[in-house]
Write a protein that holds these residues in place. Structure first.
Motif, PDB file in Angstrom:
ATOM      1  N   ASN A  44     -37.010  24.919   3.112  1.00 37.45           N
ATOM      2  CA  ASN A  44     -37.592  26.151   3.676  1.00 37.45           C
ATOM      3  C   ASN A  44     -39.021  25.966   4.129  1.00 37.45           C
ATOM      4  O   ASN A  44     -39.532  26.741   4.962  1.00 37.45           O
ATOM      5  N   SER A  45     -39.687  24.952   3.609  1.00 34.36           N
ATOM      6  CA  SER A  45     -41.094  24.749   3.953  1.00 34.36           C
ATOM      7  C   SER A  45     -41.283  24.022   5.297  1.00 34.36           C
ATOM      8  O   SER A  45     -42.395  23.961   5.814  1.00 34.36           O
ATOM      9  N   THR A  74     -36.130  25.063  -1.615  1.00 33.55           N
ATOM     10  CA  THR A  74     -37.535  25.401  -1.385  1.00 33.55           C
ATOM     11  C   THR A  74     -38.199  24.390  -0.446  1.00 33.55           C
ATOM     12  O   THR A  74     -38.960  24.773   0.460  1.00 33.55           O
ATOM     13  N   ARG A 132     -34.064  27.119  10.807  1.00 28.32           N
ATOM     14  CA  ARG A 132     -34.154  26.800   9.372  1.00 28.32           C
ATOM     15  C   ARG A 132     -33.165  25.689   9.052  1.00 28.32           C
ATOM     16  O   ARG A 132     -32.041  25.689   9.540  1.00 28.32           O
TER      17      ARG A 132
END
Length: 265
Positions: free
Chosen positions: A263-264, A260, A14
């Motif tokens: 995280n994608s 966000t 991540r």
């Protein structure tokens, strides 16, 4: 393994988000609360700037923030104390102190390392302390399991990249622009190509900073980088916040989309 190394290892692919703020800006009493808000809204690591009167890598936004903090009495000792206060509620989020060599020299290497270790600092990034001039400080940091972060620039030769990577610990910081913080626009394709070249010299995570200002630019450089550092855009946003409540809202609205987006990937 240091707390910083452990945090980056635990991300397991991540992308890490590393926001930068200047200690004491916009108000000294709010810095610790702002640090907690950064974590709440997605920060994996915090880069905390030690205010300095003569920065060479910082653009006008962070220069102004440093001047503002110094005018309110914030220096290296106060910055370290803020980390200690932050640790009372957060024992896990790594904190990297970013700054310049002069205040550390004035304090003394061992005194600085002792105070930083006691406060819960995890790493040090000194813009004007290259590996060739860092042996004494580097050894003292390593004795206390503190990392020293080094910078690689677009103009750094392959030979020097290899040497810097040999000395670095925690992560390698790639400066994405030929300029100061907050300047110009990123060439994401060139940045990603440079990150790939850096990986030939190290197994450490590679973070990219200078010029990352929003979700789109963060996603663009995170195609290859392990982490993104975002500073000037956040510092500028906080400068306009006249209360901690306003700062909380600004941080949530600014960091949320970036977290966000990362995280994608």
């Amino acid at each position: 393994m240091s707390r910083l190394q452990q945090r980056l290892a635990d991300l397991a692919g991540r992308k890490a988000l590393i926001p930068f703020i200047t200690a004491g800006h916009p108000r000294p009493d709010d810095t610790v609360a702002i640090m907690h808000q950064l974590v709440k809204h997605g920060a994996d690591v915090i880069e905390l700037g030690m205010p300095f009167s003569d920065p060479m890598a910082d653009g006008p936004v962070i220069q102004q923030a440093s001047e503002h903090a110094i005018q309110q009495g914030v220096g290296i000792a106060e910055t370290i104390h803020m980390v200690k206060s932050f640790r009372r509620q957060d024992p896990t989020t790594p904190v990297v102190l970013m700054g310049y060599l002069n205040p550390v020299e004035c304090m003394g290497h061992q005194a600085f390392v002792d105070a930083a270790k006691d406060a819960g600092v995890d790493a040090l990034l000194l813009v004007d302390s290259p590996p060739e001039e860092s042996d004494d400080l580097l050894q003292r940091l390593r004795q206390e399991s503190l990392d020293q972060i080094f910078l690689i620039a677009p103009t750094t030769t392959e030979q020097r990249q290899a040497m810097i990577c040999q000395h670095a610990s925690g992560f390698v910081y790639y400066v994405a622009l030929k300029g100061v913080t907050g300047a110009a626009d990123l060439d994401a394709q060139a940045v990603n190509a440079d990150v790939i070249r850096i990986r030939q010299h190290t197994q450490l995570p590679v973070a990219v900073g200078f010029g990352v200002k929003d979700a789109a630019s963060a996603m663009a450089v995170a195609q290859e980088a392990d982490a993104v550092v975002i500073g000037s855009a956040l510092v500028s946003l906080l400068h306009g916040c006249e209360s901690m409540a306003a700062a909380e809202t600004a941080i949530a609205e600014f960091l949320g989309p970036i977290r966000t987006a990362l995280n994608s990937l």
